[in-house]
Enzyme design. Structure first.
Site, PDB file in Angstrom:
ATOM      1  N   ARG A 113      -1.425  -4.526  -4.835  1.00  0.00           N
ATOM      2  CA  ARG A 113      -0.271  -4.807  -5.694  1.00  0.00           C
ATOM      3  C   ARG A 113       0.150  -6.270  -5.616  1.00  0.00           C
ATOM      4  NH1 ARG A 113       4.115  -1.507  -3.371  1.00  0.00           N
ATOM      5  NH2 ARG A 113       5.390  -2.121  -5.148  1.00  0.00           N
ATOM      6  N   TYR A 114      -0.029  -6.890  -4.473  1.00  0.00           N
ATOM      7  CA  TYR A 114       0.352  -8.285  -4.266  1.00  0.00           C
ATOM      8  C   TYR A 114      -0.909  -9.114  -4.043  1.00  0.00           C
ATOM      9  CZ  TYR A 114       4.971  -6.245  -3.472  1.00  0.00           C
ATOM     10  OH  TYR A 114       6.142  -5.558  -3.614  1.00  0.00           O
ATOM     11  N   ARG A 117      -2.415  -9.546  -0.164  1.00  0.00           N
ATOM     12  CA  ARG A 117      -2.486  -8.439   0.802  1.00  0.00           C
ATOM     13  C   ARG A 117      -2.839  -7.129   0.109  1.00  0.00           C
ATOM     14  NH1 ARG A 117       2.329 -10.431  -0.352  1.00  0.00           N
ATOM     15  NH2 ARG A 117       4.200  -9.147  -0.610  1.00  0.00           N
ATOM     16  N   CYS A 126      -0.515  12.776   8.237  1.00  0.00           N
ATOM     17  CA  CYS A 126       0.618  12.346   9.063  1.00  0.00           C
ATOM     18  C   CYS A 126       0.926  13.465  10.048  1.00  0.00           C
ATOM     19  CB  CYS A 126       1.860  12.085   8.211  1.00  0.00           C
ATOM     20  SG  CYS A 126       1.786  10.589   7.202  1.00  0.00           S
ATOM     21  N   CYS A 130       7.541  13.605   6.298  1.00  0.00           N
ATOM     22  CA  CYS A 130       8.947  13.310   6.025  1.00  0.00           C
ATOM     23  C   CYS A 130       9.261  13.698   4.588  1.00  0.00           C
ATOM     24  CB  CYS A 130       9.222  11.823   6.251  1.00  0.00           C
ATOM     25  SG  CYS A 130       8.753  11.257   7.905  1.00  0.00           S
ATOM     26  N   CYS A 133       9.034  11.190   1.544  1.00  0.00           N
ATOM     27  CA  CYS A 133       7.799  10.399   1.440  1.00  0.00           C
ATOM     28  C   CYS A 133       7.565   9.883   0.025  1.00  0.00           C
ATOM     29  CB  CYS A 133       6.612  11.242   1.880  1.00  0.00           C
ATOM     30  SG  CYS A 133       5.032  10.357   1.813  1.00  0.00           S
ATOM     31  N   ARG A 135       4.598   8.707  -0.955  1.00  0.00           N
ATOM     32  CA  ARG A 135       3.178   8.825  -1.297  1.00  0.00           C
ATOM     33  C   ARG A 135       2.736  10.288  -1.327  1.00  0.00           C
ATOM     34  NH1 ARG A 135       0.639   4.722   2.040  1.00  0.00           N
ATOM     35  NH2 ARG A 135       1.535   3.260   0.544  1.00  0.00           N
ATOM     36  N   ASP A 294      12.775   5.684  -2.496  1.00  0.00           N
ATOM     37  CA  ASP A 294      12.057   5.740  -3.772  1.00  0.00           C
ATOM     38  C   ASP A 294      12.299   7.082  -4.466  1.00  0.00           C
ATOM     39  OD1 ASP A 294      10.782   3.197  -3.503  1.00  0.00           O
ATOM     40  OD2 ASP A 294       9.396   4.092  -2.059  1.00  0.00           O
ATOM     41  N   ASP A 331      11.941  -0.996  -4.135  1.00  0.00           N
ATOM     42  CA  ASP A 331      10.662  -1.104  -4.829  1.00  0.00           C
ATOM     43  C   ASP A 331      10.883  -0.697  -6.273  1.00  0.00           C
ATOM     44  OD1 ASP A 331       8.054  -1.882  -3.622  1.00  0.00           O
ATOM     45  OD2 ASP A 331       8.752  -0.593  -1.995  1.00  0.00           O
ATOM     46  N   LYS A 338       8.705  -5.408  -4.970  1.00  0.00           N
ATOM     47  CA  LYS A 338      10.005  -5.382  -4.304  1.00  0.00           C
ATOM     48  C   LYS A 338      11.006  -6.319  -4.977  1.00  0.00           C
ATOM     49  CE  LYS A 338       8.142  -4.379   0.298  1.00  0.00           C
ATOM     50  NZ  LYS A 338       6.707  -4.443  -0.090  1.00  0.00           N
TER      51      LYS A 338
END
Length: 395
Positions: A113-114, A117, A126, A130, A133, A135, A294, A331, A338
């Protein structure tokens, strides 16, 4: 004042050697309704979520993390780990892929996305799913380590894009993979000349701190510079065991940066944010981001308003050391990247001067130098090619 951290509760029936074994914690994870009924008195909203909630997102927690939750259904830790019928309610906004990662997925397991990186998604798993989440479109597919052909294609993409300076291991949680798999991944990334920084994004120090062994930190140290991106959301998550895990990283030269998410009924109060931040800073971990939650599917009841988040930031600003102050960030949905929020203390502005009123009411003006005094650095050209390669990293 010396801060104290409490040990997490351990059931007497479980041998200490088992409890302190991270693979035992993962094998004994609570996954089903019957597992959770043994550990909690479920209310109706929680119980009903097990029938339909698994369709929204996988359900799992370690015994260690389950032991941190209180008996009330509104307990902050419980709200993070426990499915709830509210996940099935009609939301104000619900997105399967709120960060637009699928359209920034140029190679298997790579999110770019950037320019400088990439995310390298090395696992789907995981140890705790959570409920907030971001994703959910990817995580929870139960693939422990990626297929070899996907691994090689991901590495090939990173090698061929020389503007990439950082690789962020994510998933899933990259510390759920074995030491050998992690060592191999870091070794292969370190063979790529243009990769300068490696980050590891993980919740394991929070939900399974026994994962942080001497062998693990030796691996990370061997492949330096590696940054550990932790994800503590509440001061109660900083147990004695978690504190020892954090210090094990920093004692071995591995910087720890914390990314919390503002969650409704969990930590959306300045007293809780400052308590978490002060404790992290005491352990030499930098409170890095304070994210707006999000709009992922099933998270509407856990999201705070931006106004609420700004009010929390305003209360903290100036009263909390800059070292302990996380950056409030959102985001932009659908892959916009961001955006950051800071309190606006400017009251007037012109090309000649600007007026400010500070957090404690002090007022003053800042006078600009005249335009004819502004000059560019003489040696900027030395860094121009590096700057251009960074901007063009995705091409």
């Amino acid at each position: 004042m010396k801060l104290q951290f409490k040990r997490a509760p351990k059931p007497e029936s479980i041998p200490t050697a088992d409890w302190n074994n991270w693979t035992w914690q993962l094998r004994q994870s609570l996954k089903s309704l019957s597992d959770f009924e043994k550990a909690f008195n479920l209310d109706e909203q929680e119980r009903s979520a097990f029938q339909e909630g698994a369709e929204v997102f996988n359900i799992r927690t370690t015994p260690y993390y389950a032991g941190l939750a209180g008996p009330q259904s509104q307990d902050p830790i419980r709200r993070i780990l426990m499915p709830n019928a509210l996940e099935l309610a009609t939301p104000a906004q619900a997105m399967l892929d709120p960060l637009g990662e699928r359209k920034n997925n140029p190679a298997p397991r790579i999110i770019h996305r950037y320019p400088d990186r990439v995310l390298f998604l090395v696992t789907d798993i995981c140890s705790v799913y959570c409920r907030y989440c971001t994703r959910k479109h990817f995580t929870g597919q139960e693939q422990a380590f990626i297929k070899n052909n996907e691994y090689e294609e991901a590495l090939s993409y990173i090698k061929s894009h020389t503007g990439i300076r950082e690789v962020i291991l994510s998933g899933g949680d990259p510390l759920t993979i074995s030491d050998a798999q992690l060592d191999r991944t870091l070794f292969d990334l370190r063979k790529i000349d243009h990769v300068e920084i490696i980050r590891v994004g993980t919740r394991m120090p929070v939900v399974c701190p026994m994962r942080v062994s001497e062998d693990l930190v030796k691996i990370l140290k061997k492949h330096k510079p590696v940054f550990l991106m932790s994800h503590f959301n509440h001061p109660r998550e900083l147990t004695e065991e978690a504190a020892q895990a954090v210090e094990k990283f920093v004692d071995n030269g591995i910087p720890v940066m914390n990314q919390m998410v503002l969650l409704n009924g969990v930590n959306n109060h300045p007293a809780i944010v400052q308590a978490l931040s002060r404790r992290l800073l005491y352990l030499r971990a930098k409170p890095y981001y304070m994210f707006q939650c999000d709009p992922s599917r099933g998270t509407d009841h856990l999201r705070t308003s931006i106004e609420d988040s700004l009010e929390i930031q305003k209360e903290l600003w100036g009263n909390l050391s800059g070292l302990a102050m996380p950056t409030l960030s959102l985001d932009i949905p659908d892959g916009g990247g961001k955006t950051y929020y800071v309190p606006n203390y400017e009251t007037q502005s012109s090309s000649e001067k600007r007026m400010y009123r500070g957090w404690d009411g002090v007022e003053a003006e800042y006078v600009n130098p005249t335009a004819d005094r502004i000059q560019k650095p003489l040696d900027a050209e030395l860094y121009f090619s590096e700057w251009e390669s960074l901007k063009n990293a995705k091409t």
